[in-house]
Design an enzyme around this catalytic site. Structure first.
Site, PDB file in Angstrom:
ATOM      1  CE  LYS A  63       5.664 -10.474  -2.571  1.00  0.00           C
ATOM      2  NZ  LYS A  63       5.115 -11.847  -2.589  1.00  0.00           N
ATOM      3  CG  ASN A  64       2.935 -11.275   0.692  1.00  0.00           C
ATOM      4  OD1 ASN A  64       3.260 -11.414  -0.492  1.00  0.00           O
ATOM      5  ND2 ASN A  64       3.677 -11.714   1.696  1.00  0.00           N
ATOM      6  NE  ARG A 121       6.484 -20.838   0.112  1.00  0.00           N
ATOM      7  CZ  ARG A 121       6.508 -19.532  -0.142  1.00  0.00           C
ATOM      8  NH1 ARG A 121       7.460 -19.025  -0.880  1.00  0.00           N
ATOM      9  NH2 ARG A 121       5.569 -18.750   0.328  1.00  0.00           N
ATOM     10  CG  ASP A 181       7.880 -12.716   4.148  1.00  0.00           C
ATOM     11  OD1 ASP A 181       8.421 -13.814   3.957  1.00  0.00           O
ATOM     12  OD2 ASP A 181       6.770 -12.412   3.667  1.00  0.00           O
ATOM     13  CB  CYS A 222      10.399 -17.938  -2.659  1.00  0.00           C
ATOM     14  SG  CYS A 222      10.378 -16.162  -2.804  1.00  0.00           S
ATOM     15  NE  ARG A 240       8.404 -13.580  -6.934  1.00  0.00           N
ATOM     16  CZ  ARG A 240       8.420 -14.260  -5.808  1.00  0.00           C
ATOM     17  NH1 ARG A 240       9.520 -14.838  -5.389  1.00  0.00           N
ATOM     18  NH2 ARG A 240       7.336 -14.401  -5.083  1.00  0.00           N
TER      19      ARG A 240
HETATM   20  C1  UD1 Z   1       2.757 -16.272   2.732  1.00  0.00           C
HETATM   21  C2  UD1 Z   1       3.471 -15.074   2.146  1.00  0.00           C
HETATM   22  C3  UD1 Z   1       4.977 -15.194   2.357  1.00  0.00           C
HETATM   23  C4  UD1 Z   1       5.279 -15.436   3.840  1.00  0.00           C
HETATM   24  C5  UD1 Z   1       4.464 -16.598   4.386  1.00  0.00           C
HETATM   25  C6  UD1 Z   1       4.617 -16.773   5.887  1.00  0.00           C
HETATM   26  C7  UD1 Z   1       2.035 -14.462   0.303  1.00  0.00           C
HETATM   27  C8  UD1 Z   1       1.843 -14.372  -1.172  1.00  0.00           C
HETATM   28  N1  UD1 Z   1       3.182 -15.009   0.728  1.00  0.00           N
HETATM   29  O1  UD1 Z   1       3.235 -17.405   2.017  1.00  0.00           O
HETATM   30  O2  UD1 Z   1       5.587 -13.992   1.921  1.00  0.00           O
HETATM   31  O3  UD1 Z   1       6.656 -15.737   3.992  1.00  0.00           O
HETATM   32  O4  UD1 Z   1       3.063 -16.397   4.108  1.00  0.00           O
HETATM   33  O5  UD1 Z   1       4.240 -15.628   6.553  1.00  0.00           O
HETATM   34  O6  UD1 Z   1       1.209 -14.006   1.067  1.00  0.00           O
HETATM   35  N2  UD1 Z   1       2.220 -25.181   4.494  1.00  0.00           N
HETATM   36  C9  UD1 Z   1       1.914 -26.518   4.342  1.00  0.00           C
HETATM   37  N3  UD1 Z   1       0.850 -26.842   3.552  1.00  0.00           N
HETATM   38  C10 UD1 Z   1       0.079 -25.905   2.932  1.00  0.00           C
HETATM   39  C11 UD1 Z   1       0.399 -24.550   3.102  1.00  0.00           C
HETATM   40  C12 UD1 Z   1       1.476 -24.222   3.907  1.00  0.00           C
HETATM   41  O7  UD1 Z   1       2.575 -27.392   4.881  1.00  0.00           O
HETATM   42  O8  UD1 Z   1      -0.873 -26.271   2.255  1.00  0.00           O
HETATM   43  C13 UD1 Z   1       3.368 -24.802   5.336  1.00  0.00           C
HETATM   44  C14 UD1 Z   1       4.478 -24.094   4.549  1.00  0.00           C
HETATM   45  O9  UD1 Z   1       5.333 -25.023   3.930  1.00  0.00           O
HETATM   46  C15 UD1 Z   1       5.145 -23.291   5.625  1.00  0.00           C
HETATM   47  C16 UD1 Z   1       3.980 -22.884   6.525  1.00  0.00           C
HETATM   48  O10 UD1 Z   1       2.935 -23.810   6.266  1.00  0.00           O
HETATM   49  O11 UD1 Z   1       6.037 -24.088   6.359  1.00  0.00           O
HETATM   50  C17 UD1 Z   1       3.458 -21.497   6.325  1.00  0.00           C
HETATM   51  O12 UD1 Z   1       3.223 -21.272   4.959  1.00  0.00           O
HETATM   52  P1  UD1 Z   1       2.114 -20.261   4.429  1.00  0.00           P
HETATM   53  O13 UD1 Z   1       1.638 -19.390   5.540  1.00  0.00           O
HETATM   54  O14 UD1 Z   1       1.107 -21.036   3.669  1.00  0.00           O
HETATM   55  O15 UD1 Z   1       2.962 -19.382   3.422  1.00  0.00           O
HETATM   56  P2  UD1 Z   1       2.418 -18.774   2.101  1.00  0.00           P
HETATM   57  O16 UD1 Z   1       0.975 -18.475   2.274  1.00  0.00           O
HETATM   58  O17 UD1 Z   1       2.871 -19.581   0.970  1.00  0.00           O
END
Ligand code: UD1
Length: 437
Positions: free
Chosen positions: A22-23, A122, A309, A117, A401
């Site tokens: 999915k990701n 986030r 995850d 989620c 999802r």
């Molecule tokens: C992706 C995955 C999710 C997985 C996560 C971590 C997808 C669609 N989802 O989520 O399943 O759990 O990676 O492996 O691929 N953060 C910030 N600012 C930002 C972006 C992130 O502070 O602009 C923080 C987040 O709050 C979190 C951390 O960085 O604490 C990691 O988040 P991130 O790797 O961005 O997760 P996603 O890409 O949303």
């Protein structure tokens, strides 16, 4: 809202085929916006988030064909709309992945701030700061992110993420492939979904190097063309079925997976008393060892370490292990919501901030429980399969999802699980059911 009814106690046995990730499919679908030519994606999982992502592309003006449920042919030749509406974004955070490609190709994009989620705040500040480094002007207007490239085209830049972000890295990669000049992303995420996206982009004609390492270099090109690409296997579904084999005392052959993408999970499960044999490059054989399950501590970290995850599923496994295990969640705040539901089923778990202490083994007992997010739902399914009696899981739209035909897959392996369909009694009910997925 649909529910799952699980009668626990059956060991899962047989062969299960893992679906596409999915990701990985989510950013790959978004990447099709970068080209006016047709991009064909195979092994796209048939899950709710991908249906939402396809709807988003169609909303923007892309033409989509699905000759079979796992193949998407997408042609973004006539994009007339540059806005991802709140109705779609609120159901799926990954809609923000439209920002990078729209900004990269058309120099403008508007996307509502995301939902998704319920695992803590986030933010997408890191995505937005990176777009600014590429020369975009970014503003927040009535809940929308509005981004523009003042000269029409972004300009390559060197940047460093202050925190590893998976979708942030993907978004910037997509924005940069059509930028003028070279972009260097440091402290980039290394998750396998990143090189998968880079593979697709390169097949489309982009020049991306170093994906899968912390430094990614992208040489901007003038335009992208057609491509055909097969999405990698879902590493989290693979890990979830590995836990299912161990927790039910069964034996599973997990086919069409990528053991090389879940090294840290395999290592941790082996430490905890799970026997895992790599039959070949895409097949694992998994069973609980005769010595039983043993407590083993884990801390979630960015790839290649133990993925957040898999934390919820691992916690369920630890309720059945001998001894005390400490589980530390470092990626997301508020990602222990499954713990209170597991406690309702008899688990001995204490939570202190981002630290969980699990004592086992306990006899889990079936109970009505509530799914709170995608991976939490998976952990409750695992608990239900291992528990004595009946477990009713409410709000399974979360699991829809991201897990393809999970009821059918588990049923074929001998698990007693059925979906109880919600009776929709009014238009308001039906709206709620759709809106929450
Ligand atoms: C992706 C995955 C999710 C997985 C996560 C971590 C997808 C669609 N989802 O989520 O399943 O759990 O990676 O492996 O691929 N953060 C910030 N600012 C930002 C972006 C992130 O502070 O602009 C923080 C987040 O709050 C979190 C951390 O960085 O604490 C990691 O988040 P991130 O790797 O961005 O997760 P996603 O890409 O949303």
């Amino acid at each position: 809202m649909d529910k799952f009814l699980i009668k626990g106690g059956n060991p899962l046995r047989g062969r299960v085929s893992i679906s596409g990730a999915k990701n990985s499919a989510l950013p790959c679908l978004a990447a099709t916006l970068l080209s006016p030519a047709t991009v064909t994606l195979h092994n796209v999982p048939y899950v709710r988030d991908l249906i939402t992502q396809r709807r988003l592309l169609e909303d923007l003006g892309a033409q989509t064909l699905t000759p079979d449920v796992h193949t998407h042919k997408i042609t973004a030749a006539h994009i007339e709309n540059f806005e991802a509406p709140y109705e779609l974004v609120k159901t799926m955070r990954a809609s923000v992945l439209a920002l990078g490609p729209l900004l990269g190709r058309f120099g403008k994009a508007k996307v509502s701030l995301p939902g998704g989620c319920a695992i803590g705040t986030r933010p997408i500040d890191l995505h937005l700061r990176a777009f600014e480094e590429l020369g975009a002007e970014v503003s927040l207007e009535s809940g929308d992110v509005v981004a523009r490239a003042p000269r029409g085209r972004l300009v390559g830049a060197e940047m460093e993420f202050e925190k590893v972000t998976v979708t942030g890295t993907e978004n910037v990669m997509m924005a940069a492939v059509l930028a003028e000049g070279t972009t260097v992303i440091r402290n980039a995420a290394c998750e396998p979904e990143i090189p998968d996206l880079a593979d697709l982009l390169n097949k489309m004609g982009a020049k991306v190097q170093g994906a899968g390492t912390p430094t990614i270099t992208i040489e901007g090109v003038e335009g992208l063309g057609e491509a055909e690409h097969t999405i990698i296997a879902d590493r989290i579904e693979t890990g979830t079925f590995a836990v299912a084999a161990a927790i039910t005392g069964g034996e599973l052959e997990i086919a069409n997976c990528r053991p090389d993408h879940i090294g840290a999970v395999i290592e941790k499960l082996r430490e905890a008393g799970v026997e895992i044999e790599e039959l070949d490059e895409t097949t694992l054989k998994v069973r609980r060892s005769d010595g039983g399950l043993k407590a083993s501590n884990v801390t979630t970290e960015p790839y290649p370490l133990f993925p957040t995850d898999m934390q919820a599923q691992y916690m369920t496994l630890m309720t059945q292990a001998e001894g005390t295990s400490e589980i530390i969640e470092t990626i997301f705040e508020n990602r222990f919501m499954h713990a209170s539901e597991l406690i309702r089923m008899g688990a001995d778990i204490e939570i202190h901030g981002n630290h969980a202490t699990v004592k086992g083994p306990v006899k889990l007992k079936g109970a009505p429980v509530l799914a709170s997010d995608l991976r939490a739902s998976a952990s409750l399914v695992l608990a239900g399969l291992a528990a004595e009696g009946e477990t009713m899981i409410d709000r399974v739209y979360h699991i829809d999802r991201g897990y393809e035909t999970i009821v059918r897959k588990i049923g074929a392996l001998g698990g007693d699980i059925q979906r109880i369909k919600e009776q929709i009694t009014s238009v308001a009910d039906s709206g709620e059911a759709v809106g929450s997925t």
